[in-house]
Design a protein around this motif. Sequence first.
Motif, PDB file in Angstrom:
ATOM      1  N   GLN A   3      27.834 -27.594  34.852  1.00 39.96           N
ATOM      2  CA  GLN A   3      27.583 -26.241  34.361  1.00 39.96           C
ATOM      3  C   GLN A   3      26.489 -26.300  33.309  1.00 39.96           C
ATOM      4  O   GLN A   3      26.509 -27.146  32.414  1.00 39.96           O
ATOM      5  CB  GLN A   3      28.851 -25.639  33.755  1.00 39.96           C
ATOM      6  N   VAL A   5      24.480 -23.731  30.603  1.00 44.06           N
ATOM      7  CA  VAL A   5      24.566 -22.412  29.977  1.00 44.06           C
ATOM      8  C   VAL A   5      23.437 -22.266  28.974  1.00 44.06           C
ATOM      9  O   VAL A   5      23.400 -22.986  27.968  1.00 44.06           O
ATOM     10  CB  VAL A   5      25.927 -22.212  29.288  1.00 44.06           C
ATOM     11  N   TYR A  95      15.077 -20.433  32.442  1.00 41.29           N
ATOM     12  CA  TYR A  95      16.169 -21.107  33.122  1.00 41.29           C
ATOM     13  C   TYR A  95      16.144 -22.609  32.845  1.00 41.29           C
ATOM     14  O   TYR A  95      15.077 -23.224  32.801  1.00 41.29           O
ATOM     15  CB  TYR A  95      16.074 -20.893  34.628  1.00 41.29           C
ATOM     16  N   TRP A 115      21.409 -25.245  38.100  1.00 39.76           N
ATOM     17  CA  TRP A 115      20.722 -24.217  37.332  1.00 39.76           C
ATOM     18  C   TRP A 115      21.697 -23.446  36.458  1.00 39.76           C
ATOM     19  O   TRP A 115      22.854 -23.239  36.829  1.00 39.76           O
ATOM     20  CB  TRP A 115      20.019 -23.228  38.262  1.00 39.76           C
ATOM     21  N   GLN A 117      22.272 -19.693  34.236  1.00 37.44           N
ATOM     22  CA  GLN A 117      22.156 -18.294  34.611  1.00 37.44           C
ATOM     23  C   GLN A 117      20.907 -17.636  34.035  1.00 37.44           C
ATOM     24  O   GLN A 117      20.525 -16.552  34.455  1.00 37.44           O
ATOM     25  CB  GLN A 117      23.399 -17.532  34.143  1.00 37.44           C
TER      26      GLN A 117
END
Length: 125
Positions: A3, A5, A95, A115, A117
């Motif tokens: 993940q 962020v 990104y 990637w 968000q």
Amino acid sequence: QVQLVESGGGLVQAGGSLRLSCAASGRTFSNYVMGWFRQAPGKEREFVGAVRWSGGNTYYADSVKGRFTISRDNAKNTVYLQMNSLKPEDTAGYYCGAVANNWYIPSDAREYRYWGQGTQVTVSS
């Protein structure tokens, strides 16, 4: 599960600064390259710069060289994009991407596997 962020985007006047963060989790990233890309409406995703997690080698697009700096904090598993002397043409969604690569630092977005968000950066004139 990996993940990413991003955070830190916002509205800033031309000439100002912002620092974006990309917090990574879900695995060990020691053999990864962490890249920053940006995408404006109607345009393709553009390489901004990247850092090799192990060793800290960096590589920048010519358009941001000397203005943007990428760094990482191993303890926090976080990569930063310090943006100075911002211009209206820097306005885009930013990104963070990640890919395992021990040989070179990719600048093609298609080579990145993971990637975030995205976070919006708007520079007013």
